[in-house]
Design an enzyme around this catalytic site. Structure first.
Site, short mmCIF file in Angstrom:
data_model
loop_
_atom_site.label_atom_id
_atom_site.label_comp_id
_atom_site.label_asym_id
_atom_site.label_seq_id
_atom_site.Cartn_x
_atom_site.Cartn_y
_atom_site.Cartn_z
N LYS A 155 0.84 -1.18 0.00
CA LYS A 155 0.00 0.00 0.00
C LYS A 155 0.89 1.25 0.00
O LYS A 155 2.06 1.16 0.40
CB LYS A 155 -0.95 0.01 1.20
CG LYS A 155 -0.29 0.34 2.54
CD LYS A 155 -1.32 0.44 3.62
CE LYS A 155 -0.73 0.88 4.94
NZ LYS A 155 -0.33 2.27 5.00
N HIS A 185 -0.70 -5.93 5.61
CA HIS A 185 -0.11 -6.78 6.65
C HIS A 185 -1.08 -7.03 7.80
O HIS A 185 -0.94 -8.02 8.52
CB HIS A 185 1.19 -6.18 7.16
CG HIS A 185 1.03 -4.96 8.02
ND1 HIS A 185 0.91 -3.69 7.50
CD2 HIS A 185 0.95 -4.83 9.37
CE1 HIS A 185 0.78 -2.83 8.48
NE2 HIS A 185 0.80 -3.47 9.62
N LYS A 189 -2.17 -10.86 10.41
CA LYS A 189 -2.04 -11.02 11.86
C LYS A 189 -2.86 -12.21 12.34
O LYS A 189 -3.97 -12.45 11.88
CB LYS A 189 -2.47 -9.73 12.58
CG LYS A 189 -1.53 -8.55 12.32
CD LYS A 189 -2.00 -7.32 13.07
CE LYS A 189 -1.07 -6.14 12.80
NZ LYS A 189 0.28 -6.35 13.38
N GLU A 223 -2.30 4.45 17.45
CA GLU A 223 -0.84 4.41 17.32
C GLU A 223 -0.20 5.42 18.27
O GLU A 223 -0.61 6.58 18.31
CB GLU A 223 -0.43 4.74 15.88
CG GLU A 223 -0.93 3.75 14.85
CD GLU A 223 -0.44 4.07 13.46
OE1 GLU A 223 0.54 3.45 13.01
OE2 GLU A 223 -1.04 4.96 12.82
N ASP A 242 -4.27 6.35 4.57
CA ASP A 242 -3.22 5.49 5.10
C ASP A 242 -3.77 4.32 5.91
O ASP A 242 -3.20 3.23 5.88
CB ASP A 242 -2.28 6.33 5.97
CG ASP A 242 -1.02 5.59 6.37
OD1 ASP A 242 -0.39 4.98 5.49
OD2 ASP A 242 -0.68 5.60 7.57
N HIS A 247 -6.53 -0.57 5.88
CA HIS A 247 -6.63 -1.55 6.94
C HIS A 247 -8.04 -1.72 7.51
O HIS A 247 -8.57 -2.82 7.56
CB HIS A 247 -5.69 -1.17 8.09
CG HIS A 247 -4.25 -1.10 7.69
ND1 HIS A 247 -3.65 -2.02 6.86
CD2 HIS A 247 -3.28 -0.21 8.01
CE1 HIS A 247 -2.38 -1.71 6.69
NE2 HIS A 247 -2.13 -0.61 7.37
N LYS A 347 -2.77 8.95 15.27
CA LYS A 347 -1.37 8.93 15.68
C LYS A 347 -1.17 9.79 16.92
O LYS A 347 -2.00 10.64 17.24
CB LYS A 347 -0.47 9.41 14.54
CG LYS A 347 -0.37 8.44 13.37
CD LYS A 347 0.67 8.89 12.37
CE LYS A 347 0.83 7.84 11.26
NZ LYS A 347 1.40 6.58 11.78
#
Length: 501
Positions: A155, A185, A189, A223, A242, A247, A347
């Site tokens: 991505k 990713h 998981k 995050e 992002d 995700h 974030k």
């Protein structure tokens, strides 16, 4: 992990001196090797523009394994055996000579094995190199065997719907769709993969998994880190592109999709895509009403000072890029009609955590005065790796008094073996040609269709409703207002653990 043996494999990593290769790809391949999941014959060709001696490059990879591998510091013999398969190739992605040299090494590997092996080309590069590398692979016929050759694209896959479609068309003219592995990713998981097993192998939850019994769903990824050295890239992307588009919408698909008729790649991807196509597309006004975007200001995270986003490296001082997004989505199908799905990410938040919360509706018959906490299913993707069910229970004693308690399943308590990293599972799947956990072109486009009205609304009024939050806090207050009246707060933390006395 899988025991299936595979063909001799030639693995090429473009962007071999980058952070992704250093922190994730090589440690993942090393762990696959020491756990005997790679074929006996394999080669890893590491391609990058910068010059490097083979020995110096391998020392750098070893340092990455020692720091980031789940297996800890590499044993000397295991590292020697692994590194004998690794080779550095200096080359400019823009020059055809690089791919001629690469092709010669791939041909020599096939000749050594006396058979044509599988080929994996990993694009650990900036998006601007995707088409350049793909064109050269195509022209040099390095990735032309549909059943054996695959490319892996990181991505972001496009920056909007138009660029995504354009990139899909470009790749589709050069490779078969079955050769293209668009990697996320998060889908590799262990806890995410377990959602499929949890939902479809345990019938007890299936009758409740619908709008009749579920009040709302929260999916959040918090995050602790700021943008760090990625300010230049991040400011052109933002949290919606992002994280939400990539995700969180994919996690929503796994939570909400219909049961596929078989555990096979294409039928599972069909179910995910069909779900995404039922997500409500917002008008301009609805986009503002159902989203909250924020940007962090100066603050502290774990006692360490954190600069404001606008003071980060390579970030314009007047940037309106969001570092936090909370959004409410609806899935307009029979199963989920009227059930809001709250997706949130940010974030510079207080804690690193990824969690899915399934909030069930309140008890229909209130015969107990303190029956005030609805049942709640919490799936902690990281860091706890657990699934817990919150339910009401009688407190021991002579009075009928209720208290909410948790019934927990944790990986640490139930499994002694070390869990594979996401990239280990995904790289092995690519080598084996299993696309179950990878996104198909139509699924990527469907996700872009969902977020485009939001992006368009923000672009039209860039400063409108941009909320600010102090670094080290859980985002702007408006995010908590978004989940009301369904919940009082956003569940970034899967379990609230009391302080020990």
């Amino acid at each position: 992990m899988k025991e299936k043996k595979i063909l001799p494999a030639a693995i090429t990593i473009f962007g071999a001196k980058g952070d992704l290769t250093h922190r994730k790809l090589i440690p993942a391949l090393y762990n696959l090797f020491i756990n005997q999941h790679l074929p006996a014959s394999f080669i890893i060709l590491c391609v990058d523009y910068l010059p490097a001696k083979d020995s110096d490059y391998k020392n750098d990879l070893l340092a990455g394994i020692n720091e980031f591998s789940r297996s800890g510091k590499a044993e000397d013999k295991q590292w020697k055996d692994f590194s004998d398969h690794v080779f550095y190739l200096q080359g400019d992605f823009l020059k055809i000579e690089t791919f001629i040299s690469l092709g010669n090494k791939l041909d020599a590997f096939d000749k050594q094995n006396k058979q044509r092996g599988a080929r994996l080309f990993y694009y650990a590069v900036a998006p601007r190199f995707i088409e350049v590398i793909s064109e050269s692979l195509f022209k040099q016929k390095l990735c032309h065997q549909v059943k054996r050759d695959r490319i892996v694209v990181e991505k972001p896959f496009g920056t909007d719907l138009d660029s995504s479609k354009k990139l899909n068309r470009f790749l589709g003219r050069r490779f078969a769709e079955t050769q293209i592995y668009r990697i996320d990713h998060y889908l590799g998981k262990e806890t995410v993969q377990n959602i499929l097993a949890f939902r479809f192998a345990n019938y007890v939850f299936e009758p409740l998994w619908n709008q009749q019994y579920i009040d709302h769903v929260q999916i959040s990824v918090a995050e602790e880190v700021g943008v760090g050295k990625r300010g230049g890239y991040y400011d052109s992307s933002g949290a919606l592109r992002d994280m939400i588009q990539n995700h969180l919408l994919q996690l929503m698909c796994i939570v909400a999709m219909e049961c596929p008729p078989a555990y096979e790649a294409e039928v599972i991807r069909n179910a995910k895509t069909k779900l995404m196509q039922h997500v409500r597309i917002y008008s301009l006004a609805e986009a503002f009403k159902n989203t909250v975007r924020g940007q962090y200001t100066a603050g502290t995270v774990h006692g360490e000072p954190r600069p404001a986003y606008r003071n980060e490296d390579q970030v314009p001082s007047d940037s309106d890029t969001e570092t936090f997004v909370a959004a409410k989505f609806f899935i307009d199908n029979k199963r989920w009609k009227g059930v809001p799905f709250f997706l949130g990410t940010g974030k510079s938040l207080p804690r690193q955590t990824s969690v899915i919360v399934i909030q069930f509706k309140d008890s229909p018959h209130k015969i107990f005065k303190d029956d005030i906490v609805p049942n709640r299913l919490i799936i902690s993707i990281q860091p706890e790796l657990e699934i817990s069910l919150l339910f009401e229970s009688k407190v021991p004693g002579l009075d009928m008094k209720l208290q909410a308690v948790n019934m927990d399943f944790t990986y640490q308590e139930n499994y002694k073996q070390s869990l594979p990293e996401a990239y280990e599972a995904l790289l092995l799947d690519v080598l084996e040609g299993d696309a179950t956990l990878f996104m198909r072109a139509d699924q990527v486009d469907a996700a872009w269709k969902v977020v485009m009205p939001i992006l368009d609304a923000w672009k039209k009024s860039p400063a409108k409703k941009l909320h600010f939050y102090e670094a080290g806090t859980w985002g702007p207050p408006a995010a908590r207002n978004l989940v009301k009246p369904y919940a009082k707060e956003w569940f970034f933390l899967p379990v609230r653990i009391p302080d020990k006395k």
